[in-house]
Design an enzyme around this catalytic site. Sequence first.
Site, PDB file in Angstrom:
ATOM      1  N   GLY A  39       0.801  -1.276  -0.049  1.00 40.64           N
ATOM      2  CA  GLY A  39       0.220  -0.069  -0.089  1.00 40.64           C
ATOM      3  C   GLY A  39       1.005   1.221   0.175  1.00 40.64           C
ATOM      4  N   GLY A  42       2.364   0.835   3.718  1.00 38.89           N
ATOM      5  CA  GLY A  42       2.503  -0.373   4.422  1.00 38.89           C
ATOM      6  C   GLY A  42       2.919  -1.498   3.451  1.00 38.89           C
ATOM      7  CG  LEU A  43       6.108  -3.469   1.863  1.00 42.06           C
ATOM      8  CD1 LEU A  43       6.693  -2.155   2.623  1.00 42.06           C
ATOM      9  CD2 LEU A  43       7.181  -4.473   1.448  1.00 42.06           C
ATOM     10  CE  LYS A  59      -1.027  -1.152   6.341  1.00 43.95           C
ATOM     11  NZ  LYS A  59      -2.099  -0.677   6.267  1.00 43.95           N
ATOM     12  CG  ASP A 152      -9.905   3.116   2.575  1.00 47.65           C
ATOM     13  OD1 ASP A 152     -10.304   3.552   1.509  1.00 47.65           O
ATOM     14  OD2 ASP A 152      -8.668   2.760   2.613  1.00 47.65           O
TER      15      ASP A 152
HETATM   16  N1  ATP Z   1      -6.346  -8.725   8.166  1.00 43.09           N
HETATM   17  C1  ATP Z   1      -6.015  -8.987   6.729  1.00 43.09           C
HETATM   18  N2  ATP Z   1      -6.499 -10.129   6.674  1.00 43.09           N
HETATM   19  C2  ATP Z   1      -6.569 -10.627   5.193  1.00 43.09           C
HETATM   20  N3  ATP Z   1      -5.983  -9.825   4.386  1.00 43.09           N
HETATM   21  C3  ATP Z   1      -5.440  -8.670   4.768  1.00 43.09           C
HETATM   22  C4  ATP Z   1      -5.457  -8.163   6.020  1.00 43.09           C
HETATM   23  N4  ATP Z   1      -5.052  -7.086   5.751  1.00 43.09           N
HETATM   24  C5  ATP Z   1      -4.498  -6.772   4.704  1.00 43.09           C
HETATM   25  N5  ATP Z   1      -4.860  -7.764   3.997  1.00 43.09           N
HETATM   26  C6  ATP Z   1      -4.443  -7.897   2.442  1.00 43.09           C
HETATM   27  O1  ATP Z   1      -3.448  -7.255   2.099  1.00 43.09           O
HETATM   28  C7  ATP Z   1      -3.244  -6.369   1.043  1.00 43.09           C
HETATM   29  C8  ATP Z   1      -2.574  -5.353   1.254  1.00 43.09           C
HETATM   30  O2  ATP Z   1      -3.453  -4.445   2.427  1.00 43.09           O
HETATM   31  P1  ATP Z   1      -3.141  -3.162   2.916  1.00 43.09           P
HETATM   32  O3  ATP Z   1      -4.203  -2.716   3.796  1.00 43.09           O
HETATM   33  O4  ATP Z   1      -1.551  -3.247   3.884  1.00 43.09           O
HETATM   34  O5  ATP Z   1      -2.653  -2.225   1.676  1.00 43.09           O
HETATM   35  P2  ATP Z   1      -3.658  -1.616   0.906  1.00 43.09           P
HETATM   36  O6  ATP Z   1      -4.981  -1.567   1.042  1.00 43.09           O
HETATM   37  O7  ATP Z   1      -3.203  -2.572  -0.505  1.00 43.09           O
HETATM   38  O8  ATP Z   1      -2.972  -0.233   0.407  1.00 43.09           O
HETATM   39  P3  ATP Z   1      -3.608   1.230   1.296  1.00 43.09           P
HETATM   40  O9  ATP Z   1      -2.866   1.027   2.716  1.00 43.09           O
HETATM   41  O10 ATP Z   1      -2.717   2.138   0.473  1.00 43.09           O
HETATM   42  O11 ATP Z   1      -5.086   1.428   1.272  1.00 43.09           O
HETATM   43  C9  ATP Z   1      -4.869  -6.384   0.624  1.00 43.09           C
HETATM   44  O12 ATP Z   1      -4.966  -7.029  -0.641  1.00 43.09           O
HETATM   45  C10 ATP Z   1      -5.523  -6.800   1.654  1.00 43.09           C
HETATM   46  O13 ATP Z   1      -6.818  -7.357   1.010  1.00 43.09           O
END
Ligand code: ATP
Length: 345
Positions: A39, A42-43, A59, A152
């Site tokens: 994101g 974050g990774l 994350k 969000d």
């Molecule tokens: N608790 C969780 N359980 C399952 N999947 C998750 C969880 N948290 C994040 N993900 C998955 O990890 C990926 C990255 O999520 P993250 O929220 O870090 O970033 P993002 O949504 O891609 O970016 P941003 O934070 O900029 O909105 C997404 O595809 C999300 O579906």
Amino acid sequence: MNRLILHAKRLLAAWTDRPLRSGAVVGGRYRLDEPLGIGSYGLTYRATDLLSGRPAALKQAKPSKGEAARELLRREAAMLERLDHPAIPRALSLLEERGQLYLASELAPGETLEDLLFEHGRTFTETEALRLVRSLADIVGHVHDRGCVHLDVRIPNVMFNGEFEAHTSAAQVGFASGDSEAHTSAAQVGFASGEFEAHTSAAQVGFASGEFEAHTSAAQVGFASGERLSLIDFGLARRIGEPPLAAAPASEDDRRNAPAEPASDLLDLGHLLLFLLYSSYVPEPGAPDRGWEDELEPAFDTRRLLRRLLGSKGPPLGGVPELLTELDRMLAARRAVQVRDDRHR
Ligand SMILES: Nc1ncnc2c1ncn2[C@@H]1O[C@H](COP(=O)(O)OP(=O)(O)OP(=O)(O)O)[C@@H](O)[C@H]1O
């Protein structure tokens, strides 16, 4: 010259932010299985909590974003700490290792609504869409009750878990299992009961930082199996009324600067409902854009609700409780029609 510097900076950021290798263990506890996504700050990795053997989401604050990313991750952890809902993954640990900050949380099962719609071509009828939004509104209502807003609530941040096939009706995957039952408690929209046993209580796994208080075990709340929706990514969440975060530059993301009011989440729910309804819309080839009201031709009450959610017409909804009342009324009306039709069959 400027373009060269910009290019060099991008290359450096990509190198700094390269995902850690799978198999690496963070904090002596979380084994990284695969990257889930990168994101803006974050990774995220799918990981295994070696202490419990359960899957987790880990994350990492994006190294190239420095203290801003770390601050946002700490805030996200603090936000999750305020929440306690079976359909919201719990924070497990906030930990620091070799100068990197990580937040471990429960892994929400299933896939995002975005993947469901766009990769699997899942379609929703109007009633199914209303049911899903009803379930989601329950979760969002909990966030508001705790004095926070998610900011969000979008299809990539809603996880859906169910044994569905591309065109199975939602009824078959659990949304419709007797509407009255399906919509009673927020607890019912959580993970599969199997998943929850897996997560037991946060108290049992313990928080690395000691910052978090133990949450009630989700298992205690009780679930109807088959109801599997969860809300993830609290990276933008703020307390109601809280000003935008200084860590996030105003130019970077409009969402970070959205008013921290429940109305922002209601607007998102309106857009999400539109997305679900559009899943069944097949445009005429070459037809001009006619706007959602003409394209979708929703039922009168759905149209009215959407107008209110989107702020285009009618009094704005007062909050999630009013939305739930509206949706319950609309779903009850549909059930009555269904019962009548069944009788006449
Ligand atoms: N608790 C969780 N359980 C399952 N999947 C998750 C969880 N948290 C994040 N993900 C998955 O990890 C990926 C990255 O999520 P993250 O929220 O870090 O970033 P993002 O949504 O891609 O970016 P941003 O934070 O900029 O909105 C997404 O595809 C999300 O579906």
